[in-house]
Design an enzyme around this catalytic site. Structure first.
Site, PDB file in Angstrom:
ATOM      1  CG  HIS A  70      -1.924  -1.035   1.175  1.00  0.00           C
ATOM      2  ND1 HIS A  70      -3.343  -0.814   0.761  1.00  0.00           N
ATOM      3  CD2 HIS A  70      -1.896  -2.266   1.664  1.00  0.00           C
ATOM      4  CE1 HIS A  70      -3.972  -2.034   0.860  1.00  0.00           C
ATOM      5  NE2 HIS A  70      -3.067  -2.827   1.486  1.00  0.00           N
ATOM      6  CE  LYS A 111      -6.639  13.998   0.501  1.00  0.00           C
ATOM      7  NZ  LYS A 111      -6.896  12.529  -0.139  1.00  0.00           N
ATOM      8  NE  ARG A 112      -4.353   9.833  10.452  1.00  0.00           N
ATOM      9  CZ  ARG A 112      -3.707   8.989  11.087  1.00  0.00           C
ATOM     10  NH1 ARG A 112      -4.110   7.727  11.285  1.00  0.00           N
ATOM     11  NH2 ARG A 112      -2.538   9.377  11.996  1.00  0.00           N
ATOM     12  CE  LYS A 126      -2.759  10.553   3.195  1.00  0.00           C
ATOM     13  NZ  LYS A 126      -3.194   9.897   2.225  1.00  0.00           N
ATOM     14  CB  THR A 186     -10.254   4.675  -1.033  1.00  0.00           C
ATOM     15  OG1 THR A 186      -9.853   5.216   0.178  1.00  0.00           O
ATOM     16  CG2 THR A 186      -9.511   3.361  -1.755  1.00  0.00           C
ATOM     17  CE  LYS A 234     -14.080   6.266   1.037  1.00  0.00           C
ATOM     18  NZ  LYS A 234     -13.211   6.307   2.229  1.00  0.00           N
TER      19      LYS A 234
HETATM   20  C1  26Q Z   1       3.244   0.494  10.506  1.00  0.00           C
HETATM   21  C2  26Q Z   1       4.024  -0.215  11.483  1.00  0.00           C
HETATM   22  C3  26Q Z   1       3.837   0.407  12.649  1.00  0.00           C
HETATM   23  C4  26Q Z   1       2.697   1.142  13.246  1.00  0.00           C
HETATM   24  C5  26Q Z   1       1.788   1.473  12.095  1.00  0.00           C
HETATM   25  C6  26Q Z   1       1.938   1.121  10.792  1.00  0.00           C
HETATM   26  C7  26Q Z   1       1.311   1.513   9.587  1.00  0.00           C
HETATM   27  C8  26Q Z   1      -0.384   1.556  10.026  1.00  0.00           C
HETATM   28  C9  26Q Z   1      -1.148   1.715   8.884  1.00  0.00           C
HETATM   29  C10 26Q Z   1       1.664   1.808   8.420  1.00  0.00           C
HETATM   30  C11 26Q Z   1       0.739   2.346   7.362  1.00  0.00           C
HETATM   31  C12 26Q Z   1      -0.763   2.179   7.948  1.00  0.00           C
HETATM   32  C13 26Q Z   1      -1.749   2.614   6.780  1.00  0.00           C
HETATM   33  C14 26Q Z   1      -1.391   2.835   5.406  1.00  0.00           C
HETATM   34  C15 26Q Z   1      -2.318   3.373   4.315  1.00  0.00           C
HETATM   35  O1  26Q Z   1      -3.563   3.645   4.926  1.00  0.00           O
HETATM   36  N1  26Q Z   1      -2.125   3.506   3.257  1.00  0.00           N
HETATM   37  C16 26Q Z   1      -3.167   3.610   2.142  1.00  0.00           C
HETATM   38  O2  26Q Z   1      -3.861   2.510   1.830  1.00  0.00           O
HETATM   39  C17 26Q Z   1      -4.685   2.924   0.643  1.00  0.00           C
HETATM   40  C18 26Q Z   1      -5.399   1.612   0.629  1.00  0.00           C
HETATM   41  O3  26Q Z   1      -4.848   1.024  -0.321  1.00  0.00           O
HETATM   42  C19 26Q Z   1      -4.415   3.553  -0.384  1.00  0.00           C
HETATM   43  O4  26Q Z   1      -5.630   4.053  -0.955  1.00  0.00           O
HETATM   44  C20 26Q Z   1      -3.656   4.966  -0.057  1.00  0.00           C
HETATM   45  O5  26Q Z   1      -2.965   5.599  -1.160  1.00  0.00           O
HETATM   46  C21 26Q Z   1      -2.436   4.566   1.144  1.00  0.00           C
HETATM   47  O6  26Q Z   1      -1.816   5.669   1.687  1.00  0.00           O
END
Ligand code: 26Q
Length: 778
Positions: free
Chosen positions: A327, A514-515, A520, A622, A626
């Site tokens: 991702h 978004k986050r 971003k 995503t 929407k």
């Molecule tokens: C990893 C290690 C330790 C703590 C947290 C994490 C962690 C947690 C969540 C790393 C990444 C995430 C989330 C990533 C994320 O949301 N990525 C998004 O995924 C979407 C679905 O595929 C995409 O549409 C986005 O572009 C992408 O940023």
């Protein structure tokens, strides 16, 4: 009317609360309606028997509020409304119920869309994850600064889950054994025919209480085991995209990975005994990013040590069973555990990481890669365990989440691996469920569409294409525009209620939610607003169509720069609101605690969807889908799924600007943000507000840090790592073009309409069918 369901609600109120509809509290009503719905779901569902199942392993499931979507899928929404109405209750009372916020953002929400789509499309897919006690923190603002508090999502109870003590398993860490107790939620497909399962594991102690320690007056020691176990599933890490090597995080990952595998292996053995050669015919396991990748060496450990399978056979079964979704391409998000930490926490699993690393070396040698040249592949390297490398080496499928992202994986981020295993790489462009994001969130538009083309779109979004035939019909466009206006009125009311904002629904609604991340580029949006502000004041910008700029975003609590950006946007909003000359044309509102339920109010109300990440950084996005589905134009870069959005809806119906991936590759190494600053007075003017006293960061130094990051760089990054200054003027131009186009209301409405009509590709129903057919074989 389903009298069984209604009777169940009444009965449940009576048994659980000793109440009737008339005197029950919201919480009691919520529990009764939910339990009756769960019963109804299990009653009505077809049973899958004997078929191969897929498992979606994910550290996050960002479900949002469950009651409305489940009632919708069961066909009980109207009936519940009617039942409550008999006691004078509005179904909106359930808006007080907390979201299930067991995820950070896109990756977790995607998991929730996927399980909805799989159940709707009759695909046997179960979710496996963690039942965090506290989900993503709640956000509030104090003097424009983000503050956080714990998210107690179960405060109204959790009537959708069924605790299954009888299916508890044990998970062993070095020196610690904990119980993994499953809580199952029915995942109800639209129409209620298929009910899949979401199993979330909760960590509990093997021994609740040590009486011996208690008797010896050691209060803390008497409950130490309980605390040490419960902490594992206590809280979701609020960090997406940046990796932190925290021991507890590794424990969480191993906890749910091991429990989920034990669950599948137990069920497999009941059918096949200890012959694991058919495992991949019974299960496909999809790994949602690297977070559950430790399940691969865990699978090897169980098969080899407990089931006496040969290691090389076990590895072959793993490759056939597991598949990996990437991702992100950003290096700071790639998980790499310190070998020492990994060995301390799960030494028995580490043995199988070493074994994989050795097999990989042998395979590389056969391909003529040895010595130093193996370093870019090695699972164990620089004293670290590289999780993504395990995921690529020991699976049969590696996919990105939008075409451009999958291409970048092949040509850049993972190009060495692509040379080794080209057949494993594939693309699965993300999608969203139209049940939640249109049928539920925008009931007016949904009814309008159904009135024109029937309700086929609810389970086949490509049907929306049929709406295109009315794109030149004035009455159709007017009705469509009226619905948009209605949703803007509703959002304005909601923002008033939640955040005290007064937003004019006759303004253009330009939304970025978004986050919060530097890539971003919420900061780019903020600068463009300042440029418009000065442009209006200086008379450079004329005939500006009044616009409400709306933001929503949480910053990871430790992400200082992201928090500075939030404060900056809040200060801009304050300055503009205090300026009567400009506030006739502009407003800036940063909503607090942006979450799934807020998103359901925001998406239907947007005219303009802001998708402005630096080209090559947003894997897919995503939220962009929407907004498109609800009839907004995209103001965005050529990045992630935006590329496919304009491919579907036409570049002429959207506003694409800025440097593309190829341009940035060309410029890399030569980029000089300070020159742009020196040469362009508009850029200088907006950047200087960070440091010349125009806007105030309360003496924190946050704004100076932002300014420096753009002009001087910091850490390992070049100045303006995300090319904000490079794209600023082209962005302002595109935004002003969009603004001017809005003056021709009918032409603009048609653009919005065509986006909606061409959004069929972005249903997660399409995506999940591709996974089922091309990766899982279910
Ligand atoms: C990893 C290690 C330790 C703590 C947290 C994490 C962690 C947690 C969540 C790393 C990444 C995430 C989330 C990533 C994320 O949301 N990525 C998004 O995924 C979407 C679905 O595929 C995409 O549409 C986005 O572009 C992408 O940023």
């Amino acid at each position: 009317m389903n009298t069984t369901f209604q009777n169940d609600v009444i009965k449940c109120l009576e048994l659980d609360a000793g109440k009737t509809l008339e005197n029950a509290t919201t919480k009691e009503l919520y529990n009764a309606v939910s339990k009756a719905a769960v019963a109804q779901a299990y009653r009505g569902a077809d049973k899958f028997t004997g078929k191969k199942r897929a498992a979606y392993l994910s550290a996050e499931f960002l479900i949002g509020r469950m009651i409305y979507s489940n009632l919708l899928n069961l066909g009980l929404l109207d009936e519940t409304k009617a039942l409550l109405a008999t006691a004078g209750i509005d179904i909106n009372v359930f808006e007080d119920i907390e979201d299930d916020a067991l995820g950070n953002g896109g990756l977790g929400r995607l998991a929730a869309c996927f399980i909805d789509s799989a159940a709707t499309q009759n695909i046997p897919l179960d979710g496996y994850g963690i039942r965090y006690k506290y989900g993503l923190f709640k956000q509030y603002f104090e003097n424009g600064f983000q503050k956080e508090k714990a998210d107690d999502w179960q405060s109204y109870g959790d009537p959708w889950s069924i605790r299954r003590d009888d299916e508890t398993v044990l998970v062993k860490f070095s020196g610690q054994t904990v119980k993994a107790v499953p809580y199952d939620m029915p995942v109800i497909g639209f129409g209620g025919k298929t009910v899949n399962n979401l199993r979330l594991w909760q960590a509990e102690p093997v021994n609740e209480f040590d009486f011996d320690q208690f008797n010896r007056n050691n209060r803390a020691a008497s409950i130490a085991e309980k605390n040490d176990a419960e902490v594992i599933s206590s809280v979701l890490y609020p960090n997406d995209e940046t990796y932190e090597g925290k021991m507890l995080r590794l424990k969480q990952q191993y906890f749910f990975s091991s429990a989920s595998l034990q669950d599948m292996i137990r069920k497999y053995k009941a059918k096949h005994g200890s012959d694991f050669s058919e495992f991949a015919k019974e299960y496909a396991i999809q790994l949602n990013d690297t977070h559950p990748v430790v399940s691969i060496p865990e699978f090897l450990r169980i098969l080899v040590e407990e089931e006496k399978v040969e290691l090389k056979d076990a590895v072959a079964y793993a490759k056939d069973t597991f598949a990996y979704t990437n991702h992100t391409i950003m290096p700071e998000a790639l998980e790499k555990w310190d070998i020492n930490l990994f060995m301390d926490v799960i030494p028995t699993v580490y043995t199988y990481v070493v074994a994989l690393d050795k097999m990989l070396q042998e395979d590389l040698e056969v391909k003529g890669i040895k010595g130093e040249a193996t370093n870019i592949y090695r699972i164990l390297c620089d004293n670290k365990v590289h999780m993504a490398r395990i995921a690529i080496y020991a699976t049969h499928s590696i996919n990105g989440v939008a075409q451009i992202h999958s291409d970048i994986l092949k040509t850049t981020a993972l190009k060495e691996w692509y040379k080794l295993y080209p057949e494993r790489f594939n693309n699965k462009t993300n999608g969203i469920t139209q049940r939640r994001w249109l049928a539920l969130a925008n009931q007016e538009l949904a009814a309008f569409i159904t009135g024109k083309i029937g309700e086929g779109w609810i389970t086949d979004l490509f049907e929306l294409k049929k709406m295109e035939q009315f794109a030149d019909d004035i009455d159709t466009l007017n009705a469509f525009a009226d619905i948009k206006h209605q949703k803007k009125v509703e959002l304005a009311e909601y923002m008033q209620k939640m955040d005290g904002f007064t937003v004019n629904p006759d303004f253009i609604f330009d939304i970025q939610v978004k986050r919060l991340h530097e890539y971003k580029r919420q900061l780019l949006n903020a600068f463009s607003i300042l440029d418009i502000y000065y442009g209006i004041k200086e008379g450079r910008i004329k005939n500006f169509q009044p616009t409400a700029f709306i933001f929503g975003a949480k910053a990871a609590p430790g992400y200082y720069r992201a928090k500075g950006i939030i404060k900056f946007i809040n200060e801009i909003g304050k300055m503009i609101a205090a300026d009567p000359e400009v506030s006739k044309y502009l407003s800036v509102s940063f909503v607090s605690n942006y979450n799934v339920s807020y998103a359901e109010k925001l998406t239907p109300a947007a005219d303009v969807s802001e998708q402005i990440s630096t080209a090559g950084t947003e894997a897919s996005g995503t939220g962009n889908m929407k907004f498109m589905l609800n009839g907004a134009v995209t103001l965005g870069t050529f990045d992630g799924a935006n590329v496919e959005i304009v491919e579907q809806a036409g570049e002429e119906n959207n506003y694409i600007f800025g440097a593309r991936v190829e341009d940035l590759e060309e410029i890399a190494g030569k980029y000089n943000s300070r020159k742009l600053y020196n040469d362009n007075s508009r850029i200088r003017k907006v950047l200087d507000t960070l440091v010349n006293g125009t806007l105030d960061d309360g003496g924190t130094g946050m704004f100076r840090d932002l300014y420096n990051s753009l002009l001087d760089g910091a850490h390992w990054h070049q100045p303006d790592h995300y090319y904000i200054l490079l794209d600023l003027i082209p962005y302002c131009d595109a935004k002003l073009k969009c603004n001017a186009d809005y003056a021709d209301r009918q032409a603009f409405t048609k653009k919005c309409y065509l986006n909606m009509a061409n959004s069929g590709k972005f249903s997660s129903d399409r995506t999940i069918k591709e996974y089922a057919e091309e990766i899982w074989g279910v």
